[in-house]
Motif scaffolding. Sequence first.
Motif, PDB file in Angstrom:
ATOM      1  N   ALA A 347       0.834  -1.206   0.000  1.00 23.90           N
ATOM      2  CA  ALA A 347       0.000   0.000   0.000  1.00 23.90           C
ATOM      3  C   ALA A 347       0.867   1.255   0.000  1.00 23.90           C
ATOM      4  CB  ALA A 347      -0.926  -0.004   1.214  1.00 23.90           C
ATOM      5  N   ALA A 348       1.962   1.232   0.779  1.00 28.70           N
ATOM      6  CA  ALA A 348       2.868   2.383   0.820  1.00 28.70           C
ATOM      7  C   ALA A 348       3.517   2.602  -0.538  1.00 28.70           C
ATOM      8  CB  ALA A 348       3.930   2.170   1.897  1.00 28.70           C
ATOM      9  N   SER A 349       3.856   1.508  -1.210  1.00 27.79           N
ATOM     10  CA  SER A 349       4.452   1.617  -2.545  1.00 27.79           C
ATOM     11  C   SER A 349       3.482   2.266  -3.524  1.00 27.79           C
ATOM     12  CB  SER A 349       4.845   0.217  -3.034  1.00 27.79           C
ATOM     13  OG  SER A 349       5.358   0.279  -4.348  1.00 27.79           O
ATOM     14  N   ALA A 350       2.219   1.817  -3.492  1.00 23.56           N
ATOM     15  CA  ALA A 350       1.210   2.424  -4.365  1.00 23.56           C
ATOM     16  C   ALA A 350       0.970   3.878  -3.994  1.00 23.56           C
ATOM     17  CB  ALA A 350      -0.095   1.633  -4.268  1.00 23.56           C
ATOM     18  N   ASN A 351       1.021   4.178  -2.701  1.00 23.11           N
ATOM     19  CA  ASN A 351       0.796   5.538  -2.214  1.00 23.11           C
ATOM     20  C   ASN A 351       1.895   6.485  -2.684  1.00 23.11           C
ATOM     21  OD1 ASN A 351      -0.403   6.634   1.094  1.00 23.11           O
ATOM     22  ND2 ASN A 351      -0.797   7.389  -0.951  1.00 23.11           N
ATOM     23  N   VAL A 352       3.133   6.013  -2.643  1.00 22.17           N
ATOM     24  CA  VAL A 352       4.260   6.811  -3.138  1.00 22.17           C
ATOM     25  C   VAL A 352       4.130   7.012  -4.648  1.00 22.17           C
ATOM     26  CG1 VAL A 352       6.756   6.803  -3.512  1.00 22.17           C
ATOM     27  CG2 VAL A 352       5.845   6.154  -1.292  1.00 22.17           C
ATOM     28  N   ALA A 353       3.721   5.957  -5.349  1.00 19.91           N
ATOM     29  CA  ALA A 353       3.496   6.075  -6.791  1.00 19.91           C
ATOM     30  C   ALA A 353       2.417   7.106  -7.079  1.00 19.91           C
ATOM     31  CB  ALA A 353       3.105   4.716  -7.366  1.00 19.91           C
ATOM     32  N   GLY A 354       1.404   7.160  -6.206  1.00 17.01           N
ATOM     33  CA  GLY A 354       0.342   8.149  -6.364  1.00 17.01           C
ATOM     34  C   GLY A 354       0.849   9.569  -6.223  1.00 17.01           C
ATOM     35  N   GLN A 355       1.857   9.769  -5.367  1.00 19.79           N
ATOM     36  CA  GLN A 355       2.453  11.098  -5.219  1.00 19.79           C
ATOM     37  C   GLN A 355       3.053  11.557  -6.539  1.00 19.79           C
ATOM     38  OE1 GLN A 355       2.769  12.844  -1.877  1.00 19.79           O
ATOM     39  NE2 GLN A 355       2.887  14.445  -3.408  1.00 19.79           N
ATOM     40  N   ILE A 356       3.770  10.640  -7.191  1.00 16.69           N
ATOM     41  CA  ILE A 356       4.348  10.969  -8.493  1.00 16.69           C
ATOM     42  C   ILE A 356       3.252  11.096  -9.543  1.00 16.69           C
ATOM     43  CG2 ILE A 356       5.909  10.165 -10.321  1.00 16.69           C
ATOM     44  CD1 ILE A 356       7.518   8.720  -8.177  1.00 16.69           C
ATOM     45  N   GLY A 357       2.289  10.162  -9.512  1.00 18.01           N
ATOM     46  CA  GLY A 357       1.218  10.173 -10.499  1.00 18.01           C
ATOM     47  C   GLY A 357       0.394  11.447 -10.468  1.00 18.01           C
ATOM     48  N   SER A 358       0.131  11.960  -9.262  1.00 22.55           N
ATOM     49  CA  SER A 358      -0.674  13.180  -9.150  1.00 22.55           C
ATOM     50  C   SER A 358       0.055  14.377  -9.754  1.00 22.55           C
ATOM     51  CB  SER A 358      -1.012  13.449  -7.684  1.00 22.55           C
ATOM     52  OG  SER A 358       0.142  13.791  -6.943  1.00 22.55           O
ATOM     53  N   ILE A 359       1.362  14.436  -9.537  1.00 25.21           N
ATOM     54  CA  ILE A 359       2.146  15.544 -10.087  1.00 25.21           C
ATOM     55  C   ILE A 359       2.196  15.457 -11.612  1.00 25.21           C
ATOM     56  CG2 ILE A 359       4.443  16.562 -10.197  1.00 25.21           C
ATOM     57  CD1 ILE A 359       4.846  15.746  -7.298  1.00 25.21           C
ATOM     58  N   ILE A 360       2.381  14.233 -12.127  1.00 21.67           N
ATOM     59  CA  ILE A 360       2.412  14.060 -13.576  1.00 21.67           C
ATOM     60  C   ILE A 360       1.058  14.415 -14.184  1.00 21.67           C
ATOM     61  CG2 ILE A 360       2.605  12.347 -15.417  1.00 21.67           C
ATOM     62  CD1 ILE A 360       4.751  10.957 -13.751  1.00 21.67           C
ATOM     63  N   ALA A 361      -0.035  13.989 -13.513  1.00 24.11           N
ATOM     64  CA  ALA A 361      -1.373  14.324 -14.005  1.00 24.11           C
ATOM     65  C   ALA A 361      -1.570  15.834 -14.035  1.00 24.11           C
ATOM     66  CB  ALA A 361      -2.428  13.668 -13.118  1.00 24.11           C
ATOM     67  N   GLY A 362      -1.138  16.516 -12.961  1.00 26.14           N
ATOM     68  CA  GLY A 362      -1.235  17.969 -12.932  1.00 26.14           C
ATOM     69  C   GLY A 362      -0.410  18.617 -14.022  1.00 26.14           C
ATOM     70  N   SER A 363       0.778  18.054 -14.260  1.00 24.26           N
ATOM     71  CA  SER A 363       1.660  18.593 -15.295  1.00 24.26           C
ATOM     72  C   SER A 363       1.078  18.394 -16.688  1.00 24.26           C
ATOM     73  CB  SER A 363       3.038  17.933 -15.200  1.00 24.26           C
ATOM     74  OG  SER A 363       3.629  18.166 -13.939  1.00 24.26           O
ATOM     75  N   VAL A 364       0.441  17.243 -16.893  1.00 21.21           N
ATOM     76  CA  VAL A 364      -0.194  16.973 -18.197  1.00 21.21           C
ATOM     77  C   VAL A 364      -1.296  17.994 -18.471  1.00 21.21           C
ATOM     78  CG1 VAL A 364      -1.689  15.351 -19.440  1.00 21.21           C
ATOM     79  CG2 VAL A 364       0.359  14.521 -18.266  1.00 21.21           C
ATOM     80  N   VAL A 365      -2.095  18.255 -17.441  1.00 19.72           N
ATOM     81  CA  VAL A 365      -3.174  19.242 -17.578  1.00 19.72           C
ATOM     82  C   VAL A 365      -2.587  20.624 -17.883  1.00 19.72           C
ATOM     83  CG1 VAL A 365      -4.968  20.486 -16.329  1.00 19.72           C
ATOM     84  CG2 VAL A 365      -4.821  17.997 -16.139  1.00 19.72           C
ATOM     85  N   LEU A 366      -1.529  20.995 -17.165  1.00 24.17           N
ATOM     86  CA  LEU A 366      -0.886  22.287 -17.398  1.00 24.17           C
ATOM     87  C   LEU A 366      -0.333  22.368 -18.816  1.00 24.17           C
ATOM     88  CD1 LEU A 366       1.059  22.816 -14.041  1.00 24.17           C
ATOM     89  CD2 LEU A 366      -0.800  24.237 -14.906  1.00 24.17           C
ATOM     90  N   ALA A 367       0.319  21.281 -19.269  1.00 24.58           N
ATOM     91  CA  ALA A 367       0.941  21.280 -20.593  1.00 24.58           C
ATOM     92  C   ALA A 367      -0.121  21.376 -21.684  1.00 24.58           C
ATOM     93  CB  ALA A 367       1.771  20.012 -20.762  1.00 24.58           C
ATOM     94  N   LEU A 368      -1.235  20.690 -21.515  1.00 24.02           N
ATOM     95  CA  LEU A 368      -2.273  20.680 -22.544  1.00 24.02           C
ATOM     96  C   LEU A 368      -3.013  21.995 -22.653  1.00 24.02           C
ATOM     97  CD1 LEU A 368      -3.823  17.131 -22.021  1.00 24.02           C
ATOM     98  CD2 LEU A 368      -2.336  17.860 -23.881  1.00 24.02           C
ATOM     99  N   LEU A 369      -3.160  22.716 -21.537  1.00 17.60           N
ATOM    100  CA  LEU A 369      -3.998  23.916 -21.524  1.00 17.60           C
ATOM    101  C   LEU A 369      -3.226  25.220 -21.488  1.00 17.60           C
ATOM    102  CD1 LEU A 369      -6.869  22.755 -19.121  1.00 17.60           C
ATOM    103  CD2 LEU A 369      -6.772  22.671 -21.618  1.00 17.60           C
ATOM    104  N   SER A 370      -1.927  25.163 -21.252  1.00 19.18           N
ATOM    105  CA  SER A 370      -1.156  26.409 -21.149  1.00 19.18           C
ATOM    106  C   SER A 370      -1.038  27.073 -22.524  1.00 19.18           C
ATOM    107  CB  SER A 370       0.239  26.130 -20.608  1.00 19.18           C
ATOM    108  OG  SER A 370       0.174  25.753 -19.263  1.00 19.18           O
TER     109      SER A 370
END
Length: 370
Positions: A347-370
């Motif tokens: 669960a901790a491994s998936a949780n850490v992956a989620g930390q990276i995943g959330s940032i990448i998701a935010g970055s994708v949104v920023l890149a697509l709409l900027s």
Amino acid sequence: MEQLLLGIKSLTYQQVIMYFIGGVLIYLAIKKEYEPMLLLPIGFGAILANIPVIPGVPGIASDEGVLGILKNAGILNELFPALIFIAVGAMIDFTPLLQMPSMLFFGAAAQFGIFMTILFALLLGFDIKEAASIGIIGAADGPTSIFVASRFAKHLLGPISVAAYSYMSLVPIIQPAIIKLLTTKNERKIRMEYKEVKVSKTVKILFPIIVTIIAGIIAPISVTLIGLLMFGNLIRESGVLDRLSESAQNELANLVTLLLGITIGSTMSAEAFLNIQTAKIMALGLFAFVFDTAGGVLFAKFLNLFVKNKYNPMVGAAGISAFPMSARVIQKLAKEEDPSNFILMQAASANVAGQIGSIIAGSVVLALLS
């Protein structure tokens, strides 16, 4: 006497309502201990922002006031979220993820709620940039939500920030309900084999550097988010900057969290907060968290159709970014079903992956709409 009564005469019932809302946030922080480091400053900041302003005297939340200056200097220019990422990076141990790289898929699957929420926000009448800012609430990562909102929807910064941190604090309530709805008792009892894999110091040092370079090349706009998170982690793993690592985890994190919380609260003026848009944002925020959890659980169940060694579907729910709260919630649920079942490391491994995943998701949104 007339001067003394100016504040009372200027007081509106909307401001009184905001005092109540601020009081509720403070109550949740103190009595229920829901994210007290953030909800308490946010609640008090909301009260400060709604103190009646006497004509000719700048209010504390105005551009000339202390909190207004902090907002312009720390949030609208993205400084506070960036500093928070350094602190978070110094706190995170990526070892569980490096031992089980496959958990990265759960970190990606649990971002499903972001994009579903964007679609629903569009249907509710928000424009594309507002919808994207609201959808990022599903990242379960307050700084990322603030970062995106400060770029695309500054006028919605207050309700988006409050929704993000409020629902993060309610993860122990939201996630168990969704997990139990989507899984059977036998699925929640699934045991996952864990093999201790030694991760060398070299790998731990190279990981943040390589991730920064790859993410920066693919999505340059992500450098502020992922780069500073990985910088904080590099300080931690280098082994030669213990004092800086401890300062980032303690003094820097505490100071910036304090200023961030009360400054976010100062954006919750009655005029900006008490409207139908805020109600929609709060509803969409809950929707995002529900679908994030559901996305991770359903993805794990989908994988179980094809793999020999089954995944406990609850681990998929830990792919959100609420670290380490979600991992603890998952282990608690597993223990309730089977006291001898230990899936905390997965669960901790998936949780850490989620930390990276959330940032990448935010970055994708920023890149697509900027």
